[in-house]
Design a protein around this motif. Structure first.
Motif, PDB file in Angstrom:
ATOM      1  N   HIS A 214     -60.128 -50.219  57.037  1.00  0.00           N
ATOM      2  CA  HIS A 214     -61.411 -49.963  56.378  1.00  0.00           C
ATOM      3  C   HIS A 214     -61.646 -48.469  56.183  1.00  0.00           C
ATOM      4  CE1 HIS A 214     -63.228 -54.113  57.633  1.00  0.00           C
ATOM      5  NE2 HIS A 214     -62.310 -54.206  56.690  1.00  0.00           N
ATOM      6  N   ASP A 215     -61.039 -47.646  57.046  1.00  0.00           N
ATOM      7  CA  ASP A 215     -61.176 -46.195  56.910  1.00  0.00           C
ATOM      8  C   ASP A 215     -60.160 -45.607  55.941  1.00  0.00           C
ATOM      9  OD1 ASP A 215     -63.283 -46.142  58.688  1.00  0.00           O
ATOM     10  OD2 ASP A 215     -62.045 -45.680  60.438  1.00  0.00           O
ATOM     11  N   GLY A 216     -59.325 -46.451  55.304  1.00  0.00           N
ATOM     12  CA  GLY A 216     -58.442 -45.993  54.247  1.00  0.00           C
ATOM     13  C   GLY A 216     -56.997 -45.779  54.625  1.00  0.00           C
ATOM     14  N   ALA A 217     -56.571 -46.299  55.781  1.00  0.00           N
ATOM     15  CA  ALA A 217     -55.207 -46.027  56.250  1.00  0.00           C
ATOM     16  C   ALA A 217     -54.134 -46.541  55.305  1.00  0.00           C
ATOM     17  CB  ALA A 217     -55.008 -46.621  57.641  1.00  0.00           C
ATOM     18  N   ILE A 218     -54.391 -47.641  54.588  1.00  0.00           N
ATOM     19  CA  ILE A 218     -53.399 -48.139  53.622  1.00  0.00           C
ATOM     20  C   ILE A 218     -53.938 -48.050  52.186  1.00  0.00           C
ATOM     21  CG2 ILE A 218     -52.330 -49.648  55.334  1.00  0.00           C
ATOM     22  CD1 ILE A 218     -53.617 -52.049  53.911  1.00  0.00           C
ATOM     23  N   GLY A 219     -54.979 -47.264  51.998  1.00  0.00           N
ATOM     24  CA  GLY A 219     -55.588 -47.144  50.675  1.00  0.00           C
ATOM     25  C   GLY A 219     -56.378 -48.395  50.325  1.00  0.00           C
ATOM     26  N   ASP A 220     -56.464 -48.698  49.058  1.00  0.00           N
ATOM     27  CA  ASP A 220     -57.158 -49.908  48.614  1.00  0.00           C
ATOM     28  C   ASP A 220     -56.279 -51.129  48.870  1.00  0.00           C
ATOM     29  OD1 ASP A 220     -59.287 -48.381  47.660  1.00  0.00           O
ATOM     30  OD2 ASP A 220     -58.383 -48.169  45.672  1.00  0.00           O
ATOM     31  N   VAL A 221     -56.858 -52.149  49.464  1.00  0.00           N
ATOM     32  CA  VAL A 221     -56.114 -53.388  49.724  1.00  0.00           C
ATOM     33  C   VAL A 221     -55.967 -54.141  48.406  1.00  0.00           C
ATOM     34  CG1 VAL A 221     -56.090 -55.569  50.977  1.00  0.00           C
ATOM     35  CG2 VAL A 221     -56.953 -53.504  52.096  1.00  0.00           C
ATOM     36  N   ILE A 222     -54.715 -54.401  48.002  1.00  0.00           N
ATOM     37  CA  ILE A 222     -54.486 -55.030  46.696  1.00  0.00           C
ATOM     38  C   ILE A 222     -53.951 -56.449  46.800  1.00  0.00           C
ATOM     39  CG2 ILE A 222     -54.250 -52.880  45.420  1.00  0.00           C
ATOM     40  CD1 ILE A 222     -51.245 -53.078  45.717  1.00  0.00           C
ATOM     41  N   SER A 223     -53.333 -56.814  47.940  1.00  0.00           N
ATOM     42  CA  SER A 223     -52.888 -58.191  48.115  1.00  0.00           C
ATOM     43  C   SER A 223     -52.674 -58.464  49.600  1.00  0.00           C
ATOM     44  CB  SER A 223     -51.586 -58.465  47.341  1.00  0.00           C
ATOM     45  OG  SER A 223     -50.516 -57.722  47.895  1.00  0.00           O
ATOM     46  N   GLN A 224     -52.702 -59.770  49.936  1.00  0.00           N
ATOM     47  CA  GLN A 224     -52.487 -60.191  51.316  1.00  0.00           C
ATOM     48  C   GLN A 224     -51.752 -61.523  51.343  1.00  0.00           C
ATOM     49  OE1 GLN A 224     -55.810 -59.480  54.281  1.00  0.00           O
ATOM     50  NE2 GLN A 224     -57.003 -59.449  52.401  1.00  0.00           N
ATOM     51  N   GLN A 225     -51.045 -61.755  52.455  1.00  0.00           N
ATOM     52  CA  GLN A 225     -50.449 -63.055  52.729  1.00  0.00           C
ATOM     53  C   GLN A 225     -50.914 -63.493  54.122  1.00  0.00           C
ATOM     54  OE1 GLN A 225     -48.031 -60.354  52.049  1.00  0.00           O
ATOM     55  NE2 GLN A 225     -48.666 -60.700  49.944  1.00  0.00           N
ATOM     56  N   VAL A 226     -51.381 -64.725  54.221  1.00  0.00           N
ATOM     57  CA  VAL A 226     -51.837 -65.252  55.516  1.00  0.00           C
ATOM     58  C   VAL A 226     -51.169 -66.606  55.739  1.00  0.00           C
ATOM     59  CG1 VAL A 226     -54.028 -63.996  55.490  1.00  0.00           C
ATOM     60  CG2 VAL A 226     -53.921 -66.276  54.479  1.00  0.00           C
ATOM     61  N   TYR A 227     -50.803 -66.874  56.999  1.00  0.00           N
ATOM     62  CA  TYR A 227     -49.965 -68.033  57.299  1.00  0.00           C
ATOM     63  C   TYR A 227     -50.457 -68.767  58.549  1.00  0.00           C
ATOM     64  CZ  TYR A 227     -46.615 -65.056  54.708  1.00  0.00           C
ATOM     65  OH  TYR A 227     -45.999 -64.244  53.794  1.00  0.00           O
ATOM     66  N   TRP A 228     -50.450 -70.084  58.486  1.00  0.00           N
ATOM     67  CA  TRP A 228     -50.431 -70.917  59.675  1.00  0.00           C
ATOM     68  C   TRP A 228     -49.431 -72.048  59.414  1.00  0.00           C
ATOM     69  CZ3 TRP A 228     -53.780 -70.455  64.153  1.00  0.00           C
ATOM     70  CH2 TRP A 228     -53.397 -71.327  65.181  1.00  0.00           C
ATOM     71  N   ASN A 229     -48.185 -71.773  59.693  1.00  0.00           N
ATOM     72  CA  ASN A 229     -47.111 -72.742  59.478  1.00  0.00           C
ATOM     73  C   ASN A 229     -46.577 -73.192  60.832  1.00  0.00           C
ATOM     74  OD1 ASN A 229     -47.311 -72.401  56.720  1.00  0.00           O
ATOM     75  ND2 ASN A 229     -45.634 -70.950  56.575  1.00  0.00           N
ATOM     76  N   GLY A 230     -46.681 -74.484  61.119  1.00  0.00           N
ATOM     77  CA  GLY A 230     -46.201 -75.025  62.379  1.00  0.00           C
ATOM     78  C   GLY A 230     -45.518 -76.364  62.180  1.00  0.00           C
ATOM     79  N   ASN A 231     -45.078 -76.944  63.278  1.00  0.00           N
ATOM     80  CA  ASN A 231     -44.306 -78.191  63.210  1.00  0.00           C
ATOM     81  C   ASN A 231     -45.163 -79.447  63.127  1.00  0.00           C
ATOM     82  OD1 ASN A 231     -41.739 -77.061  63.237  1.00  0.00           O
ATOM     83  ND2 ASN A 231     -41.796 -76.797  65.445  1.00  0.00           N
ATOM     84  N   GLY A 232     -46.368 -79.400  63.659  1.00  0.00           N
ATOM     85  CA  GLY A 232     -47.170 -80.613  63.612  1.00  0.00           C
ATOM     86  C   GLY A 232     -48.333 -80.568  64.572  1.00  0.00           C
ATOM     87  N   ILE A 233     -49.025 -81.681  64.691  1.00  0.00           N
ATOM     88  CA  ILE A 233     -50.197 -81.804  65.550  1.00  0.00           C
ATOM     89  C   ILE A 233     -50.179 -83.203  66.155  1.00  0.00           C
ATOM     90  CG2 ILE A 233     -51.728 -82.673  63.720  1.00  0.00           C
ATOM     91  CD1 ILE A 233     -52.659 -80.138  66.497  1.00  0.00           C
ATOM     92  N   TRP A 234     -50.933 -83.367  67.214  1.00  0.00           N
ATOM     93  CA  TRP A 234     -51.000 -84.656  67.917  1.00  0.00           C
ATOM     94  C   TRP A 234     -51.503 -85.781  67.009  1.00  0.00           C
ATOM     95  CZ3 TRP A 234     -55.991 -86.045  67.421  1.00  0.00           C
ATOM     96  CH2 TRP A 234     -56.954 -85.032  67.352  1.00  0.00           C
TER      97      TRP A 234
END
Length: 457
Positions: A214-234
């Motif tokens: 937020h203080d500008g360390a990577i400049g303007d945020v232009i894209s993101q990738q977010v993941y929750w990939n797992g094997n399964g659930i009960w």
């Protein structure tokens, strides 16, 4: 729609009038809490000399709390509250199934002794028993039920004037999110604590890294990738003595009206981080997904998708790409990554590029830290409210689900106003009710078909 950038900002702490001049931002408070942290469980701040709020139920220094939802996350939250240095006591429990409530109390009593004081008449069950539990003389209500039940439970706790910790996600559909947002506004009027179980917001590595972004360390945020990939659930098979509502309530992860699908129940954490990084919420989403591997893949046992992929668009045109899935044998990864005009970042603790940096502080258990922060604040008489970002991050997940289910571009404003009600009449449900989703004549539960499904019913 409210300004999406403002929606993503963490709510400020609401302090007593005598402290207003020195009020800090929520981020500053959490950073200060981390600096104060002692060594107990890697996170506990020194609470012994802190002044207690004057409004305890019995006029003493004990924070009495009740637990609504005694599954793994509910029991875990109760355990973590009792791990703090606060003078806390569990005084009532509710679960749809009485046996789960009694088992939870037995386990917690073995760990925490007289911090558990639940008399026989303070065990409550069925789907409507939460009201009796919240009515018990208490200061704090912990809501850790399946998300479809949370909007009405949260509303009731706010109306009773209780401080609240509520697990994520806070709803499964647009009407539920609207209801939560309305109750959040009421909680602010009553100066109630509202803490939400998006624990990454309490972890120093995330707090410091995102602060630098937020203080500008990577400049303007232009894209993101977010993941929750797992094997399964009960999966919990239906027992001979269960009716359909009992089965679905016990096997709640597999029914959208009560779970919201994997993108809501688990992937919300990563979506929340992405919105926090961007300091905004998306205005639209398109996506794709399916039900190929989930519990035979034919709809006879489960309703939810086993994979989703979303392209979220923010008001400035930048993107957040989301993967959420339960696929045995597939790539498993949970995390977030951001690209900016001056560098890139792993929001959990590292920045790459011209302002390269890595978090070197001690990693903490976020679930435990959020309870340290909660109890510490209550004992100091300080109130913060996380309800808005809890609701908006939940709705980000719902927006993605509806885009994947429909195969269409879905807009935030339109969905929030007109989105499906997945469980009409839920306030009146008991374990003897007919659930809002049942098998068809083919013996299968309805599964969304992209191209045919409508987000608006």
């Amino acid at each position: 729609m409210e300004n999406s950038k403002q929606l993503a900002k963490a709510s400020p702490i609401i302090l007593p009038a005598s402290q207003v001049d020195s009020a800090a931002t929520r981020r500053g408070f959490l950073q200060n809490s981390t600096l104060l942290a002692g060594t107990a469980l890697g996170a506990g701040a020194g609470l012994g000399a802190m002044a207690l709020p004057a409004a305890h139920a019995a006029g003493d220094d004990v924070i009495r709390f009740v637990l609504i939802g005694c599954g793994g996350r509910g029991s875990g939250a109760a355990d973590q509250i009792m791990n703090t240095k606060g003078n806390v006591k569990l005084v009532a429990v509710h679960d749809a199934f009485e046996g789960k409530a009694r088992d939870a109390v037995k386990r917690l009593s073995a760990r925490h002794g007289d911090k558990v004081d639940v008399p026989e008449d303070h065990f409550f069950s069925d789907l409507d028993g939460y009201k009796k539990a919240i009515d018990v003389d208490c200061d704090l209500v912990v809501i850790a039920t399946p998300p479809g039940f949370k909007p009405q439970q949260f509303e009731y706790a706010v109306n009773k004037g209780r401080h609240i910790f509520m697990e994520k996600p806070v709803a499964t559909d647009a009407p539920g999110v609207r209801r939560v947002l309305k109750s959040v506004e009421e909680s602010k009027k009553k100066n109630l604590m509202v803490a939400i179980g998006l624990q990454r917001r309490h972890e120093p590595s995330y707090i410091e890294t995102i602060g630098r972004i937020h203080d500008g360390a990577i400049g303007d945020v232009i894209s993101q990738q977010v993941y929750w990939n797992g094997n399964g659930i009960w999966y919990r098979n239906k027992q001979d003595d269960q009716n359909e509502m009992e089965f679905q309530t016990n096997n709640w992860y597999h029914f959208n009206w009560v779970c919201g699908d994997q993108i809501c129940e688990q992937h919300i954490h990563n979506l929340d981080v992405g919105c926090w990084v961007k300091d905004a919420y998306p205005v639209s989403c398109n996506g794709m997904g399916g039900h190929q591997q989930r519990e035979n893949g034919d709809g006879s046992k489960s309703q939810i998708f086993d994979h989703t992929f979303c392209e979220y668009t923010f008001a400035d045109g930048t993107k957040m790409f989301s993967q959420g899935r339960h696929l045995a044998g597939g790539w498993s990864h949970v995390g977030e990554f951001a690209q900016g005009t001056k560098g890139t970042a792993n929001p959990s603790g590292e920045i790459f590029g011209e302002n390269a940096w890595k978090h070197k502080g001690k990693r903490v258990n976020g679930h435990q830290q959020e309870q340290h922060d909660l109890i510490e604040a209550l004992m100091r008489g300080e109130i913060y409210n996380e309800g808005e970002y809890g609701a908006h991050s939940t709705f980000t997940a719902i927006l993605g689900r509806e885009a994947c289910y429909s195969g269409k571009v879905v807009k935030w404003d339109e969905l929030l106003e007109k989105g499906r009600d997945l469980a009409p009449g839920i306030d009146e449900f008991t374990l003897q009710s007919t659930p809002p989703v049942v098998k068809g004549e083919d013996g299968k539960y309805p599964i969304a078909v992209p191209g045919k499904y409508s987000p608006f019913g």
